[in-house]
Design a protein around this motif. Structure first.
Motif, PDB file in Angstrom:
ATOM      1  N   ALA A   9     -35.277  -1.271 -16.266  1.00  0.00           N
ATOM      2  CA  ALA A   9     -35.799  -1.875 -15.029  1.00  0.00           C
ATOM      3  C   ALA A   9     -37.134  -1.242 -14.660  1.00  0.00           C
ATOM      4  CB  ALA A   9     -34.792  -1.706 -13.895  1.00  0.00           C
ATOM      5  N   GLN A  10     -37.198   0.083 -14.814  1.00  0.00           N
ATOM      6  CA  GLN A  10     -38.452   0.790 -14.498  1.00  0.00           C
ATOM      7  C   GLN A  10     -39.584   0.396 -15.440  1.00  0.00           C
ATOM      8  OE1 GLN A  10     -37.854   5.030 -14.402  1.00  0.00           O
ATOM      9  NE2 GLN A  10     -36.652   4.851 -12.514  1.00  0.00           N
ATOM     10  N   ARG A  11     -39.260   0.320 -16.721  1.00  0.00           N
ATOM     11  CA  ARG A  11     -40.296  -0.038 -17.690  1.00  0.00           C
ATOM     12  C   ARG A  11     -40.794  -1.462 -17.450  1.00  0.00           C
ATOM     13  NH1 ARG A  11     -38.634   1.084 -23.741  1.00  0.00           N
ATOM     14  NH2 ARG A  11     -40.890   0.864 -24.034  1.00  0.00           N
ATOM     15  N   VAL A  12     -39.864  -2.372 -17.152  1.00  0.00           N
ATOM     16  CA  VAL A  12     -40.261  -3.764 -16.903  1.00  0.00           C
ATOM     17  C   VAL A  12     -41.215  -3.825 -15.706  1.00  0.00           C
ATOM     18  CG1 VAL A  12     -39.417  -6.003 -16.075  1.00  0.00           C
ATOM     19  CG2 VAL A  12     -38.267  -4.868 -17.974  1.00  0.00           C
ATOM     20  N   MET A  13     -40.871  -3.089 -14.647  1.00  0.00           N
ATOM     21  CA  MET A  13     -41.712  -3.122 -13.445  1.00  0.00           C
ATOM     22  C   MET A  13     -43.075  -2.491 -13.717  1.00  0.00           C
ATOM     23  SD  MET A  13     -42.189  -3.905 -10.246  1.00  0.00           S
ATOM     24  CE  MET A  13     -40.579  -4.590  -9.858  1.00  0.00           C
ATOM     25  N   LYS A  14     -43.039  -1.248 -14.250  1.00  0.00           N
ATOM     26  CA  LYS A  14     -44.250  -0.427 -14.337  1.00  0.00           C
ATOM     27  C   LYS A  14     -45.177  -0.863 -15.474  1.00  0.00           C
ATOM     28  CE  LYS A  14     -45.109   4.524 -14.781  1.00  0.00           C
ATOM     29  NZ  LYS A  14     -45.388   4.534 -16.210  1.00  0.00           N
ATOM     30  N   ASP A  15     -44.588  -1.225 -16.596  1.00  0.00           N
ATOM     31  CA  ASP A  15     -45.413  -1.537 -17.773  1.00  0.00           C
ATOM     32  C   ASP A  15     -45.746  -3.021 -17.886  1.00  0.00           C
ATOM     33  OD1 ASP A  15     -45.084   1.124 -18.283  1.00  0.00           O
ATOM     34  OD2 ASP A  15     -43.584   0.856 -19.865  1.00  0.00           O
ATOM     35  N   VAL A  16     -44.982  -3.851 -17.171  1.00  0.00           N
ATOM     36  CA  VAL A  16     -45.200  -5.290 -17.354  1.00  0.00           C
ATOM     37  C   VAL A  16     -45.474  -6.010 -16.021  1.00  0.00           C
ATOM     38  CG1 VAL A  16     -44.272  -7.444 -18.264  1.00  0.00           C
ATOM     39  CG2 VAL A  16     -43.713  -5.281 -19.412  1.00  0.00           C
ATOM     40  N   GLU A  17     -44.478  -6.009 -15.112  1.00  0.00           N
ATOM     41  CA  GLU A  17     -44.569  -6.907 -13.953  1.00  0.00           C
ATOM     42  C   GLU A  17     -45.823  -6.693 -13.120  1.00  0.00           C
ATOM     43  OE1 GLU A  17     -40.980  -8.471 -12.012  1.00  0.00           O
ATOM     44  OE2 GLU A  17     -39.984  -6.673 -12.733  1.00  0.00           O
ATOM     45  N   VAL A  18     -46.124  -5.437 -12.781  1.00  0.00           N
ATOM     46  CA  VAL A  18     -47.245  -5.187 -11.864  1.00  0.00           C
ATOM     47  C   VAL A  18     -48.602  -5.461 -12.525  1.00  0.00           C
ATOM     48  CG1 VAL A  18     -45.927  -3.544 -10.465  1.00  0.00           C
ATOM     49  CG2 VAL A  18     -47.325  -2.691 -12.354  1.00  0.00           C
ATOM     50  N   HIS A  19     -48.598  -5.737 -13.817  1.00  0.00           N
ATOM     51  CA  HIS A  19     -49.833  -6.125 -14.500  1.00  0.00           C
ATOM     52  C   HIS A  19     -49.928  -7.643 -14.655  1.00  0.00           C
ATOM     53  CE1 HIS A  19     -50.376  -1.899 -15.350  1.00  0.00           C
ATOM     54  NE2 HIS A  19     -49.120  -1.868 -15.764  1.00  0.00           N
ATOM     55  N   ILE A  20     -48.831  -8.251 -15.104  1.00  0.00           N
ATOM     56  CA  ILE A  20     -48.936  -9.688 -15.420  1.00  0.00           C
ATOM     57  C   ILE A  20     -48.945 -10.571 -14.178  1.00  0.00           C
ATOM     58  CG2 ILE A  20     -47.981  -9.423 -17.745  1.00  0.00           C
ATOM     59  CD1 ILE A  20     -45.367 -10.691 -16.785  1.00  0.00           C
ATOM     60  N   TYR A  21     -48.289 -10.109 -13.081  1.00  0.00           N
ATOM     61  CA  TYR A  21     -48.224 -11.021 -11.924  1.00  0.00           C
ATOM     62  C   TYR A  21     -49.587 -11.153 -11.236  1.00  0.00           C
ATOM     63  CZ  TYR A  21     -45.045 -13.920  -9.092  1.00  0.00           C
ATOM     64  OH  TYR A  21     -44.381 -14.970  -8.506  1.00  0.00           O
ATOM     65  N   PRO A  22     -50.261 -10.045 -10.921  1.00  0.00           N
ATOM     66  CA  PRO A  22     -51.587 -10.223 -10.321  1.00  0.00           C
ATOM     67  C   PRO A  22     -52.529 -11.034 -11.220  1.00  0.00           C
ATOM     68  CG  PRO A  22     -50.840  -7.969 -10.046  1.00  0.00           C
ATOM     69  CD  PRO A  22     -49.864  -8.628 -10.977  1.00  0.00           C
ATOM     70  N   GLN A  23     -52.444 -10.820 -12.528  1.00  0.00           N
ATOM     71  CA  GLN A  23     -53.302 -11.564 -13.448  1.00  0.00           C
ATOM     72  C   GLN A  23     -52.982 -13.059 -13.386  1.00  0.00           C
ATOM     73  OE1 GLN A  23     -55.918 -10.779 -16.437  1.00  0.00           O
ATOM     74  NE2 GLN A  23     -56.048 -12.587 -15.131  1.00  0.00           N
ATOM     75  N   ALA A  24     -51.706 -13.406 -13.417  1.00  0.00           N
ATOM     76  CA  ALA A  24     -51.318 -14.822 -13.390  1.00  0.00           C
ATOM     77  C   ALA A  24     -51.770 -15.478 -12.080  1.00  0.00           C
ATOM     78  CB  ALA A  24     -49.800 -14.956 -13.549  1.00  0.00           C
ATOM     79  N   VAL A  25     -51.591 -14.779 -10.966  1.00  0.00           N
ATOM     80  CA  VAL A  25     -52.000 -15.354  -9.680  1.00  0.00           C
ATOM     81  C   VAL A  25     -53.524 -15.502  -9.641  1.00  0.00           C
ATOM     82  CG1 VAL A  25     -51.991 -15.042  -7.168  1.00  0.00           C
ATOM     83  CG2 VAL A  25     -49.936 -14.483  -8.486  1.00  0.00           C
ATOM     84  N   ALA A  26     -54.228 -14.514 -10.183  1.00  0.00           N
ATOM     85  CA  ALA A  26     -55.701 -14.605 -10.217  1.00  0.00           C
ATOM     86  C   ALA A  26     -56.142 -15.826 -11.022  1.00  0.00           C
ATOM     87  CB  ALA A  26     -56.290 -13.318 -10.809  1.00  0.00           C
ATOM     88  N   TRP A  27     -55.529 -16.054 -12.169  1.00  0.00           N
ATOM     89  CA  TRP A  27     -55.881 -17.242 -12.967  1.00  0.00           C
ATOM     90  C   TRP A  27     -55.606 -18.527 -12.186  1.00  0.00           C
ATOM     91  CZ3 TRP A  27     -53.068 -14.875 -17.749  1.00  0.00           C
ATOM     92  CH2 TRP A  27     -53.996 -14.130 -18.509  1.00  0.00           C
ATOM     93  N   CYS A  28     -54.478 -18.556 -11.487  1.00  0.00           N
ATOM     94  CA  CYS A  28     -54.116 -19.776 -10.739  1.00  0.00           C
ATOM     95  C   CYS A  28     -55.093 -20.040  -9.603  1.00  0.00           C
ATOM     96  CB  CYS A  28     -52.692 -19.665 -10.182  1.00  0.00           C
ATOM     97  SG  CYS A  28     -51.426 -19.805 -11.457  1.00  0.00           S
ATOM     98  N   VAL A  29     -55.367 -19.019  -8.780  1.00  0.00           N
ATOM     99  CA  VAL A  29     -56.209 -19.267  -7.593  1.00  0.00           C
ATOM    100  C   VAL A  29     -57.669 -19.518  -7.985  1.00  0.00           C
ATOM    101  CG1 VAL A  29     -54.697 -17.991  -6.013  1.00  0.00           C
ATOM    102  CG2 VAL A  29     -56.633 -16.799  -7.109  1.00  0.00           C
ATOM    103  N   SER A  30     -58.060 -19.065  -9.167  1.00  0.00           N
ATOM    104  CA  SER A  30     -59.448 -19.291  -9.578  1.00  0.00           C
ATOM    105  C   SER A  30     -59.597 -20.605 -10.338  1.00  0.00           C
ATOM    106  CB  SER A  30     -59.934 -18.120 -10.429  1.00  0.00           C
ATOM    107  OG  SER A  30     -59.145 -18.051 -11.601  1.00  0.00           O
ATOM    108  N   GLY A  31     -58.478 -21.297 -10.552  1.00  0.00           N
ATOM    109  CA  GLY A  31     -58.548 -22.595 -11.224  1.00  0.00           C
ATOM    110  C   GLY A  31     -58.539 -22.515 -12.743  1.00  0.00           C
TER     111      GLY A  31
END
Ligand code: GRF
Length: 219
Positions: free
Chosen positions: A167-189
């Motif tokens: 759970a820690q590895r998923v959060m720290k190594d993956v989630e907190v990196h991919i989610y901001p990136q995905a949202v940035a791609w979406c809001v920028s079109g």
């Protein structure tokens, strides 16, 4: 500037990652509000500390899921949200809600979808003897954890990993990196969902989810 609302139920570490990316100038959007379905969700304090309006819509106050989801939409529309980001939001949403927000509704799930939809993904990875684990950001459809995937981050499960470590590895190594990136791609079109379910990334259909190797500098 696109208007983003975030739905949470708990800790809000993904929410924090989004707010931090915004602070660092990586996420060109306005955070218009954070809704929790639970009083006292720690994530509410994170939102307030960042100066983002908060609201609590308690699922227990409504007779059924339809009424709860309608109240959520009312709040989100009052904030004039363009995008709705589920970040540890632990309620199943109705088809009426997911249809209303289709193409503007994102979720992060702690597994390599389509493997391990639903809860307790880390235990299930261990039980199944999976060699890899990770997380997926996807557009939300009426199908629980089944909407079109945007980005997936993966790592190799080691012999020492227990469910808590995973759970820690998923959060720290993956989630907190991919989610901001995905949202940035979406809001920028850069990224959009087509009506028939294809995800378009910079004008071309995605044949497989993006990966950690696709993260831009800073994420
Ligand atoms: C995350 O692992 C998310 O993928 C899952 O619940 C957890 C939420 O954590 N749905 P937080 O509230 O973002 O800290």
């Amino acid at each position: 500037m696109k208007r983003v609302a975030v739905l949470i139920s708990g800790e809000g570490r993904n929410l924090q990652a989004l707010l931090d990316a915004h602070d660092r100038g990586l996420l060109p959007a306005t955070f218009v509000g954070v809704v929790s379905n639970r009083d006292g969700a720690p994530g509410l304090r994170r939102a307030a500390a960042a100066g983002v309006p908060v609201a609590v819509v308690r699922h227990g106050d409504f007779p059924d899921r339809e009424a709860f989801d309608a109240a959520l939409t009312l709040q989100l529309e009052a904030w004039r949200a363009d995008w709705v980001v589920l970040a540890g939001f632990m309620r199943v949403l109705t088809p009426a809600f997911t249809t209303h927000w289709q193409g503007r509704l994102l979720n992060i799930h702690p597994s390599l979808l389509p493997r391990h939809r639903g809860l307790q993904t880390h235990q299930r990875v261990l039980q199944a003897g999976d060699r890899e684990h990770g997380a997926t950001v996807h557009f939300v459809s009426a199908d629980l954890d089944g909407g079109p995937a945007i980005i997936q981050g993966r790592f190799t499960v080691s012999a020492e990993d227990d469910a808590q470590q995973l759970a820690q590895r998923v959060m720290k190594d993956v989630e907190v990196h991919i989610y901001p990136q995905a949202v940035a791609w979406c809001v920028s079109g850069d990224l959009q969902l087509m009506p028939e379910g294809t995800v378009m990334f910079r004008g071309a259909p995605l044949s497989a989810p993006l990966t950690l190797a696709d993260l831009e500098p800073g994420f």
